[in-house]
Design an enzyme around this catalytic site. Structure first.
Site: not given
Ligand code: FAD
Length: 317
Positions: A19, A305
């Protein structure tokens, strides 16, 4: 080609992927290429490009500060297209809820389709620095699952405000995030896994995990996910520790544990060059064990990096 098709085609062989983060505005893309070049010998079938959300900047106007909103690292889709073109490799743009309206997301997906980008990683994004909790942008999505649903709809020819008759439907493969040590806001690992299951049921094709430093956390997570009926590939995300400050920073930002042995090894280091070496050795051991266990892909967080990722990959691929 889709990430899941690359996995199927590999027939059980562990693939290498990584990534990258777009350069800051005004920087030359060559710097990015200089870090990608050394990793291409390990034949990554796909490369992820992250998206950073918008942030506030304050411009001094004779003592009065003017607040403006800007994106410091724009260009994810453009970079994906540039990398795809230059290296003939698939790219995966990260698509966020935070900072984007649903319409902007639709246009971004249409651009991806024109550019032959078949994969997207659907993520919620984090709160802005000034916010305590994540708040959806006006006209944007609240959770990653809503993004998954939007992409799935587009695959069916259903746009936000119109159903389009077309014989050139998009067919995006969708990745989502998973958290072996639970997401920072989730009340429990079990409830976080339920949310992950909802994303998969909504159409996510594979999961990439948050970084972890103890493989047991990953193996237990995969077992629990399977028990819950999550049957898509779960790709482990690996990050080699690179500076001493990571010992505090990574647990604070990502709510992950660092094993005692790794803490001890890092604390013994006299400078960050030594820390980088410890990070490489730890991640190499982790990766060897994961590879032996037959994980579909080893996905590395390169953070711009690549020397340490190259050192690890050269022991494995
Ligand atoms: P979600 O799946 O929406 O979950 C967020 C939180 O809400 C979780 O605690 C979940 O349990 C809860 N939740 C989910 N659905 C519901 C619902 N319907 N009701 C109530 N609670 C709910 N961030 C960036 O800004 N840019 C990036 O490019 C980026 N790349 C990433 C790549 C990877 C592999 C990972 C693991 C993370 C990345 N992140 C990135 C970070 C990510 O955006 C954060 O961790 C963010 O806080 C959560 O994203 P998510 O898609 O897991 O959210």
């Amino acid at each position: 080609m889709k990430v899941t098709d690359h996995i199927k085609q590999a027939k059980g062989k562990t693939l290498f992927s990584f990534e990258i983060i777009p350069p800051r505005k005004g920087k030359n893309i060559q710097e990015l290429y200089n870090n990608i070049d050394p990793l291409m010998e390990f034949e990554p079938p796909f490369i992820d490009v992250t998206t950073s959300r918008e942030e506030y900047i304050y411009i001094d106007r004779d003592g009065l500060f003017d607040r403006k909103i800007t994106r410091m690292r724009p260009g994810t889709v453009g970079i994906c297209a540039a990398i795809k073109h230059k290296y003939d490799v698939d790219t995966v743009p990260h698509v966020l809820c935070g900072g984007f309206t649903k319409e902007e997301t639709e246009y971004l997906l249409v651009d991806c389709h024109y550019l032959g980008i078949d994969n997207v990683m659907a993520l919620r994004g984090d709160a802005m620095k000034e916010q305590k909790y994540f708040e959806a942008s006006k006209g944007g999505h609240n959770y990653a699952i809503e993004l998954v649903e939007q992409v799935k709809n587009l695959n069916d020819g259903k746009y936000l405000h119109d159903v389009v008759e077309t014989d050139d439907k998009a067919d995006f493969c969708i990745g989502v995030a998973g958290y072996p040590e639970k997401h920072i806001e989730a009340p429990s690992l079990q409830s976080d896994l339920k949310r992950l299951k909802e994303k998969v049921d909504a159409g996510a094709d594979y999961v990439v995990t948050q970084m972890f430093f103890d493989n047991i956390k990953y193996f237990e997570f995969v077992d629990l996910a399977k028990q819950m009926g999550i049957n898509v590939p779960i790709i482990p995300g690996i990050k080699p520790i690179a500076i001493k400050r990571h010992l505090q920073l990574l647990p604070k930002v990502f709510k992950i544990d660092i094993p005692e042995d790794l803490i001890f090894a890092v604390e013994k280091c006299k400078n960050n060059k030594q820390v980088r070496q410890v990070g490489v050795e730890w991640a190499t051991q982790q990766s060897k064990e994961l590879q032996k266990a037959g994980v579909p892909v080893l996905h590395f967080y390169s953070m711009g990096k690549s020397d340490n990722i190259k050192a690890i990959a050269s022991k494995l691929f």
